[in-house]
Design a protein around this motif. Sequence first.
Motif, PDB file in Angstrom:
ATOM      1  N   GLU A 129       0.876  -1.289  -0.028  1.00  0.00           N
ATOM      2  CA  GLU A 129      -0.072   0.008  -0.016  1.00  0.00           C
ATOM      3  C   GLU A 129       0.708   1.096  -0.021  1.00  0.00           C
ATOM      4  O   GLU A 129       0.521   2.142  -0.691  1.00  0.00           O
ATOM      5  CB  GLU A 129      -0.744   0.014   1.185  1.00  0.00           C
ATOM      6  N   ILE A 130       1.923   1.297   0.707  1.00  0.00           N
ATOM      7  CA  ILE A 130       2.984   2.351   0.745  1.00  0.00           C
ATOM      8  C   ILE A 130       3.323   2.542  -0.915  1.00  0.00           C
ATOM      9  O   ILE A 130       3.246   3.816  -1.298  1.00  0.00           O
ATOM     10  CB  ILE A 130       4.100   2.285   1.667  1.00  0.00           C
ATOM     11  N   ARG A 131       3.657   1.761  -1.352  1.00  0.00           N
ATOM     12  CA  ARG A 131       4.177   1.795  -2.788  1.00  0.00           C
ATOM     13  C   ARG A 131       2.941   2.127  -3.832  1.00  0.00           C
ATOM     14  O   ARG A 131       3.114   2.930  -4.655  1.00  0.00           O
ATOM     15  CB  ARG A 131       4.911   0.662  -3.215  1.00  0.00           C
ATOM     16  N   LYS A 132       1.992   1.424  -3.561  1.00  0.00           N
ATOM     17  CA  LYS A 132       0.678   1.962  -4.243  1.00  0.00           C
ATOM     18  C   LYS A 132       0.350   3.339  -4.178  1.00  0.00           C
ATOM     19  O   LYS A 132      -0.151   4.100  -5.067  1.00  0.00           O
ATOM     20  CB  LYS A 132      -0.518   1.035  -3.930  1.00  0.00           C
ATOM     21  N   GLN A 133       0.523   4.010  -2.925  1.00  0.00           N
ATOM     22  CA  GLN A 133       0.227   5.349  -2.586  1.00  0.00           C
ATOM     23  C   GLN A 133       1.449   6.402  -3.464  1.00  0.00           C
ATOM     24  O   GLN A 133       1.378   7.656  -3.221  1.00  0.00           O
ATOM     25  CB  GLN A 133       0.047   5.650  -1.161  1.00  0.00           C
ATOM     26  N   GLY A 134       2.303   5.757  -4.154  1.00  0.00           N
ATOM     27  CA  GLY A 134       3.270   6.546  -4.559  1.00  0.00           C
ATOM     28  C   GLY A 134       4.546   6.729  -3.912  1.00  0.00           C
ATOM     29  O   GLY A 134       5.543   7.684  -4.261  1.00  0.00           O
ATOM     30  N   TYR A 135       4.668   6.165  -2.676  1.00  0.00           N
ATOM     31  CA  TYR A 135       5.853   6.454  -1.693  1.00  0.00           C
ATOM     32  C   TYR A 135       6.820   5.276  -1.838  1.00  0.00           C
ATOM     33  O   TYR A 135       6.439   4.182  -1.980  1.00  0.00           O
ATOM     34  CB  TYR A 135       5.502   6.576  -0.287  1.00  0.00           C
ATOM     35  N   LYS A 136       8.092   5.794  -1.721  1.00  0.00           N
ATOM     36  CA  LYS A 136       9.257   4.689  -1.608  1.00  0.00           C
ATOM     37  C   LYS A 136       9.110   4.017  -0.126  1.00  0.00           C
ATOM     38  O   LYS A 136       8.663   4.712   0.778  1.00  0.00           O
ATOM     39  CB  LYS A 136      10.722   5.384  -1.656  1.00  0.00           C
TER      40      LYS A 136
END
Length: 358
Positions: A23-30
Amino acid sequence: MISQKDIIVSVGAGKNQIPLIKEIRKQGYKCLSFDRNKNAEGFLISDYYAPISSYDFRSIIEYIEKNGFADRLAGVLTRSTGMPVYSTAMIAKHFNLKYITPEIAKLLTDKSLLIRKLNELNIPSPKLIISDGSIPDDVEFPVFVKPSKTIKSHAGMSLCFNEFELKEAIAKAVAVSDNGKANIEEYLTGYDIVSIDFVNNGKIFHVCYLGELNKGKPDFVGAGWYIPPEDFTFAVKKTVHKFVEELSIKNGFFQIATKVSKDFQHAKIYEIHGEIGGDYTSDVFIPSCFDGYNLFKENINFVLGKPLEKTKLKKKCAIIFDCNQKGRYEIACFKGWKELLKFVGTKRQEGIYFCNDD
């Protein structure tokens, strides 16, 4: 558009953390993840990672600073219970990120400290005696014994009716307790209701209530979850508000487990978790019953200071059971509470209980 603060830390990278990392990566964050297991599954999908224990917040902080990540940190989260919650709080404090304070995290991760504090503040909670392995003299049976501090939910718990049972229960609880102590608590009967809430700048943002099914005596191991009717939750709301007010909590995510009396007039807190829940609640049951509600996304929004989304109840009378068996669960939905209660009645023959008997 993401700012230069483009990294969210995952304290832990085991299988349980994978939905959070995704989910972290899905939200555009590393995602920068830490786990003592150099082969942790979460490392495979993390942007950055290091084999550092989720217990060792000092080494994590040092790694972040030495490798130039400090100025890029947007938030820190964990899905692991126990010490990783405290580590996450310490990391957040060091880098001025939004999370619960270390003082509150310490309470949540040590049941002896938590219940004692609740008793002191007259927040509804079971009466408590703490044992270091010895048998106290002033025990009023029946009592429920559990480890004071453990990373494993439902471990080393026992219902005791006499000194012989108590002696065995204390030994079992101390053996799996990180602090070598056991809680001897007043045995509560009634309904297990969990209130899931964010506290945002001192205000409670309620997510939902869940009722827990268990497998009965002697240890009441969890067997599933259900959506409770409103009657079950009125007293819980009052107790949760008292907890937040008395401890002057400003920010945090909480899963507050209470025992609601059979007349629904009282709700006593017996444990609180500060991590994103497991047992298929967060990734299966809540999204299924609350119109796709994404608790992982909302925890990310919370630590980033973004607006939180309210839940929309879609399946009012629903149960998920057998959720403690790896990879196995079943969701059942009913037209009304009468049908649901009848279903739970049949499950009692399999040793699954809706509420504790007197």
